[in-house]
Design an enzyme around this catalytic site. Structure first.
Site, PDB file in Angstrom:
ATOM      1  N   CYS A  62      23.554  10.830 -22.277  1.00  0.00           N
ATOM      2  CA  CYS A  62      23.957   9.545 -22.052  1.00  0.00           C
ATOM      3  C   CYS A  62      24.956   9.069 -23.019  1.00  0.00           C
ATOM      4  O   CYS A  62      25.811   8.168 -22.667  1.00  0.00           O
ATOM      5  CB  CYS A  62      22.922   8.396 -21.773  1.00  0.00           C
ATOM      6  SG  CYS A  62      21.779   8.084 -23.573  1.00  0.00           S
ATOM      7  N   SER A  90      19.641   6.223 -14.977  1.00  0.00           N
ATOM      8  CA  SER A  90      21.176   5.692 -14.549  1.00  0.00           C
ATOM      9  C   SER A  90      21.382   4.224 -14.335  1.00  0.00           C
ATOM     10  O   SER A  90      20.411   3.435 -14.156  1.00  0.00           O
ATOM     11  CB  SER A  90      21.526   6.401 -13.031  1.00  0.00           C
ATOM     12  OG  SER A  90      20.519   5.849 -12.116  1.00  0.00           O
ATOM     13  N   ASN A 128      16.560  14.816 -19.426  1.00  0.00           N
ATOM     14  CA  ASN A 128      17.560  15.360 -20.477  1.00  0.00           C
ATOM     15  C   ASN A 128      17.164  15.672 -21.595  1.00  0.00           C
ATOM     16  O   ASN A 128      17.357  16.827 -22.185  1.00  0.00           O
ATOM     17  CB  ASN A 128      18.847  14.770 -20.182  1.00  0.00           C
ATOM     18  CG  ASN A 128      18.615  13.280 -20.577  1.00  0.00           C
ATOM     19  OD1 ASN A 128      17.895  12.715 -20.411  1.00  0.00           O
ATOM     20  ND2 ASN A 128      19.899  12.740 -21.089  1.00  0.00           N
ATOM     21  N   GLU A 173      18.099   1.313 -20.556  1.00  0.00           N
ATOM     22  CA  GLU A 173      18.770   2.070 -21.432  1.00  0.00           C
ATOM     23  C   GLU A 173      19.558   2.844 -20.354  1.00  0.00           C
ATOM     24  O   GLU A 173      18.785   4.197 -19.946  1.00  0.00           O
ATOM     25  CB  GLU A 173      18.216   2.821 -22.694  1.00  0.00           C
ATOM     26  CG  GLU A 173      19.144   3.396 -23.656  1.00  0.00           C
ATOM     27  CD  GLU A 173      19.644   4.585 -23.497  1.00  0.00           C
ATOM     28  OE1 GLU A 173      20.757   4.563 -22.996  1.00  0.00           O
ATOM     29  OE2 GLU A 173      19.050   5.712 -23.575  1.00  0.00           O
TER      30      GLU A 173
END
Length: 487
Positions: free
Chosen positions: A288, A233, A156, A254
């Site tokens: 996120c 994830s 992302n 993270e």
């Protein structure tokens, strides 16, 4: 750089002691906005990972032994080259990752800041001297490199979230195996490899190994990889944490988030909805830190919902390479279908569709949902799409309870005209980051970053936290003359 046949050096290759053919085959580079094939990347398998790990192990000691100013020079040069190659990096971020232009611009700037900061890391103090109760003894406590760090980066923010681990790990004397997601392996891998090679990083210190879960598993399990830095994830992070725990291997995780945007009864609604739209819809919500839950006081909920829906309806969704757009495509069909299912499920459960809710292929309209309850999946799950579910509350205590009801604990935001009230709420939230009168999608390269609970294992990135994450410590004691014991 290109080969004699006009193809880029990375075409159908991995980076390991230079550009090499991969044992794991190849994969097409697809543009999510159009489906067009933009090129071909090499896919690393366990054989490639083993070769890279052995090469990194041999190269790491000499890299760590370089004088700090010579290591720092590599990062200054890399930052300069990144500025010179901005157009190339921007183009690939837009086309391969589906980023809109302003998001790609911000990501490039933030990555330059990372490199600039990391140029200063090699010259930081690496230890302390402690007193001793033993006459003639000096206690030295120092930081030393971990060895080889495996970095598993997402698609992302592929450039920044790779560099956030790669750059400090290298700066502090480690070698790195970078596994970018195959969906963003050019901007998040190949261009980074060439950047550091051209900046003068010695061969064998950085390896770029694109691939999927099998490649990542090989990196995590390899005995010559001494630390894993993973961004992705929560489900995958749990597996990696378990493996690292069994191997007594350091890991920084993270992970996902279901971040709350809390709007109190005294909030500036115009400002709050501006923040809410940015936090929910930026990069199609594929962040996120996305504002995935909008918790709004009942007295201002209608006004907030109405204005947020107006903002959503004004946003243009389209191919960011073809022209200006506020939102680009969702990364793939599986994720687009999942977002659509969450929205439809919420409406079936009683939520009101106030804006959006439709998609055209991978293009999903920015969506606002009202009357969302804590029992709905759209409230409980990380959405990772351009959806803003609104849930009402009646008191500060209820707002705090709603935020903390999630197992995730990455980021939150609180809007109020009373800063002290906002601070009091912030101190009660089980999240790693809280932003007052802002939105949760925030990152400053010099401030430690990370989540609690299902959003991470306490690992932090940024500024002084990098020294803690990417080094280990050693105690060396020295006696002026040998001590004699009574045995």
């Amino acid at each position: 750089m290109s080969t004699t046949d006009g193809l880029p050096d990375w075409h159908a290759r991995i980076f390991s002691q230079g550009w090499q053919s991969s044992s794991g085959g190849t994969s097409p580079v697809r543009e999510p906005a159009t489906g067009a094939v933009l090129g071909e990347i090499g896919i690393a398998d366990a054989t490639d990972v083993d070769s890279a790990a052995r090469s990194a192990s041999k190269a790491q000691a000499a890299w760590a032994a370089l004088p700090f100013d010579q290591r720092a020079a590599v990062f200054r040069r890399a930052e300069q080259l990144l500025a010179e190659r901005a157009a190339e990096f921007q183009r690939w971020n837009v086309r391969e990752a589906g980023s809109i232009g302003p998001k790609a611009d911000w990501e490039l700037h933030a990555t330059r800041e990372q490199l600039s900061m990391c140029a200063a890391l090699p010259m930081q103090a690496i230890g302390q001297i402690f007193p001793s109760s033993m006459p003639g003894r000096t206690n030295y406590w120092r930081r030393v490199p971990i060895g080889t760090v495996g970095v598993i980066a997402p698609w992302n923010f592929p450039l920044l979230l790779a560099m956030r681990s790669v750059a400090p790990a290298l700066a502090l004397g480690n070698a790195v195996l970078l596994k970018p997601d195959a969906q963003s392996a050019v901007i998040g891998g190949a261009l980074i490899a060439q950047l550091f090679a051209d900046a003068g990083l010695p061969a064998g210190v950085l390896h770029v190994l694109p691939g999927g879960p099998a490649t990542g598993d090989a990196v995590v399990r390899h005995p010559l990889v001494h630390m894993i830095s993973f961004t992705g994830s929560t489900a995958v992070g749990r597996t990696i944490g378990e493996l690292c725990g069994r191997m007594l291997k350091k890991c920084a995780l993270e992970l996902g988030g279901n971040n709350a945007m809390v709007v109190l009864d005294d909030a500036d609604i115009e400002a709050a909805t501006s923040n809410g739209a940015w936090g929910a819809f930026l990069h199609q919500g594929q962040i996120c830190m996305q504002a995935g839950r909008h918790l709004v006081h009942r007295s201002v909920a209608d006004a907030y919902a109405r204005r947020l829906a107006e903002r959503a309806n004004q946003l243009h969704v389209g191919d960011p390479h073809a022209g200006p757009a506020h939102l680009g495509p969702i990364i793939n069909e599986k994720q687009a279908a999942r977002v659509e299912a969450l929205v439809r499920g919420a409406v079936a459960d009683g939520a009101r569709l106030l804006a959006g809710g439709s998609r055209d292929g991978l293009f999903f309209r920015p969506t606002v949902l009202g009357d969302v309850t804590a029992r709905m999946a759209v409230f409980a799950d990380e959405i990772f799409g351009p959806v803003a579910p609104i849930t009402v509350f009646d008191s500060d205590d209820e707002a705090v309870a709603l935020v903390n009801s999630s197992p995730y604990g990455l980021a939150a935001a609180v809007h109020t005209r009373n800063v002290q009230r906002g601070m009091a709420i912030a101190h009660r939230l089980h999240t790693g980051m809280v932003h007052i009168n802002d939105q949760p999608v925030n990152n400053e390269f010099h401030v430690p970053f990370g989540g609690m609970g299902s959003s991470g294992n306490g690992g932090r990135f940024g500024g002084p936290a990098n020294l803690e994450e990417f080094t280990q410590t050693q105690w060396v004691s020295v006696m002026d003359t040998p001590i004699t014991y009574p045995f």
